[in-house]
Design a protein around this motif. Structure first.
Motif, mmCIF file in Angstrom:
data_model
loop_
_atom_site.group_PDB
_atom_site.id
_atom_site.type_symbol
_atom_site.label_atom_id
_atom_site.label_comp_id
_atom_site.label_asym_id
_atom_site.label_seq_id
_atom_site.Cartn_x
_atom_site.Cartn_y
_atom_site.Cartn_z
ATOM 1 N N LYS A 59 0.839 -1.197 0.000
ATOM 2 C CA LYS A 59 0.000 0.000 0.000
ATOM 3 C C LYS A 59 0.880 1.255 0.000
ATOM 4 N N LEU A 60 0.477 2.228 -0.796
ATOM 5 C CA LEU A 60 1.179 3.506 -0.873
ATOM 6 C C LEU A 60 0.183 4.647 -0.772
ATOM 7 N N ASP A 61 0.491 5.615 0.095
ATOM 8 C CA ASP A 61 -0.278 6.849 0.222
ATOM 9 C C ASP A 61 0.718 7.994 0.015
ATOM 10 N N LEU A 62 0.596 8.688 -1.113
ATOM 11 C CA LEU A 62 1.598 9.691 -1.503
ATOM 12 C C LEU A 62 0.948 11.049 -1.725
ATOM 13 N N TYR A 63 1.579 12.080 -1.152
ATOM 14 C CA TYR A 63 1.125 13.455 -1.359
ATOM 15 C C TYR A 63 2.306 14.286 -1.859
ATOM 16 N N LEU A 64 2.125 14.952 -3.001
ATOM 17 C CA LEU A 64 3.165 15.792 -3.597
ATOM 18 C C LEU A 64 2.620 17.207 -3.767
ATOM 19 N N GLU A 65 3.351 18.170 -3.261
ATOM 20 C CA GLU A 65 2.875 19.556 -3.325
ATOM 21 C C GLU A 65 3.924 20.485 -3.926
ATOM 22 N N LEU A 66 3.458 21.371 -4.809
ATOM 23 C CA LEU A 66 4.255 22.486 -5.313
ATOM 24 C C LEU A 66 3.618 23.766 -4.792
ATOM 25 N N ASN A 67 4.362 24.512 -4.002
ATOM 26 C CA ASN A 67 3.827 25.718 -3.376
ATOM 27 C C ASN A 67 4.645 26.925 -3.838
ATOM 28 N N HIS A 68 4.051 27.714 -4.731
ATOM 29 C CA HIS A 68 4.727 28.912 -5.255
ATOM 30 C C HIS A 68 4.376 30.102 -4.353
ATOM 31 N N THR A 69 5.346 30.541 -3.576
ATOM 32 C CA THR A 69 5.101 31.696 -2.706
ATOM 33 C C THR A 69 5.660 32.992 -3.281
ATOM 34 N N LYS A 70 6.538 32.868 -4.281
ATOM 35 C CA LYS A 70 7.078 34.041 -4.991
ATOM 36 C C LYS A 70 6.904 33.819 -6.487
ATOM 37 N N GLY A 71 7.136 34.865 -7.284
ATOM 38 C CA GLY A 71 6.905 34.781 -8.717
ATOM 39 C C GLY A 71 8.140 34.413 -9.524
ATOM 40 N N ASN A 72 7.930 34.321 -10.825
ATOM 41 C CA ASN A 72 9.010 34.028 -11.775
ATOM 42 C C ASN A 72 9.761 32.740 -11.439
ATOM 43 N N ASN A 73 9.039 31.676 -11.165
ATOM 44 C CA ASN A 73 9.697 30.403 -10.911
ATOM 45 C C ASN A 73 8.944 29.276 -11.626
ATOM 46 N N VAL A 74 9.609 28.116 -11.736
ATOM 47 C CA VAL A 74 9.059 26.981 -12.477
ATOM 48 C C VAL A 74 9.095 25.740 -11.593
ATOM 49 N N GLY A 75 7.969 25.038 -11.503
ATOM 50 C CA GLY A 75 7.904 23.790 -10.754
ATOM 51 C C GLY A 75 7.230 22.703 -11.573
ATOM 52 N N LYS A 76 7.861 21.524 -11.622
ATOM 53 C CA LYS A 76 7.301 20.397 -12.378
ATOM 54 C C LYS A 76 7.358 19.129 -11.534
ATOM 55 N N VAL A 77 6.257 18.397 -11.510
ATOM 56 C CA VAL A 77 6.199 17.125 -10.787
ATOM 57 C C VAL A 77 5.534 16.081 -11.681
#
Length: 232
Positions: A59-77
């Motif tokens: 069993k797997l329980d997975l949580y992935l979060e991208l939290n942008h608190t400032k601008g001009n940035n890139v996040g990929k999951v």
């Protein structure tokens, strides 16, 4: 891999001009993981690629979060999971973009492959956007075997078990090929191979085997991936 229930909370805070590539593979028997990634400055790049293969009541329980608190940035999951033989997985993902995160670019991809009728999987991608001048995209799916693909592969001389294994490997290879660390890729591929054969996993043995095999060329190993990549 062991029988201990694992709870892992991981928090990553990226500051100015950070450039992070995160490779992730999960093979625990029972596990709950939480990865929170805060893009807390301008000109930050974060990229996570991960895979999971669960079988035999795992069993797997997975949580992935991208939290942008400032601008001009890139996040990929991007994360892909295979569940078979009574295994269960819950894949949850969240993109958060705050009011001060103008010109942020965020991408979340969660996909699961249900490889047997008695397996279960939930995929839950989510968005919380508080700024209109951003780009945020997400995708999620739970897949099963395509009978047309199985028929084609069997018509080329493969057994049904071989055809299914090839399709699952191709599905996972989509994320594996995006990983950056070649040694890590080698270890993950070996663990997945053992998983297909239903063998006991031992990361230390695989590491030792890699270190002793100095003549092994990673490039040749990569070519093996590419021969099956079209089946993803």
């Amino acid at each position: 891999s062991n029988n201990i229930l694992k709870f892992v909370n991981f928090k990553n805070i990226l500051k100015s001009n950070s450039n992070v590539n995160f490779d992730l593979a999960i093979f625990d028997k029972f596990s709950r993981y939480r990865f929170e990634n805060f893009l807390d400055a301008r000109n930050v790049f974060f990229n996570l690629n991960g895979v999971n293969f669960s079988r035999n009541d795992e069993k797997l329980d997975l949580y992935l979060e991208l939290n942008h608190t400032k601008g001009n940035n890139v996040g990929k999951v991007s994360f892909r999971s295979v569940v078979s033989e009574n295994a269960e997985s819950i894949l949850k993902g969240m993109i958060k973009i705050g009011k001060k995160s103008k010109n942020s670019d965020s991408y979340l991809s969660l996909h699961s492959f249900i490889a047997s009728e008695n397996s279960k999987s939930q995929v839950l991608p989510m968005l919380m956007i508080d700024n209109n001048e951003v780009r945020a995209t997400h995708s999620g799916s739970s897949l099963q075997f395509d009978e047309e693909k199985l028929f084609y592969l069997k018509s080329r001389g493969l057994s049904e078990e071989q055809a299914k294994s090839l399709i699952l490997e191709g599905f996972l290879n989509y994320s594996i090929m995006l990983m950056k660390d070649k040694i890590f890729i080698f270890k993950v591929k070996n663990l997945i191979s053992k998983k297909f054969l239903n063998e006991k996993l031992n990361v230390d043995d695989i590491t030792k085997r890699f270190e002793e095999a100095e003549i092994l060329k990673i490039e040749e190993f990569q070519e093996f991936f590419e021969r099956h990549y079209k089946y993803r």
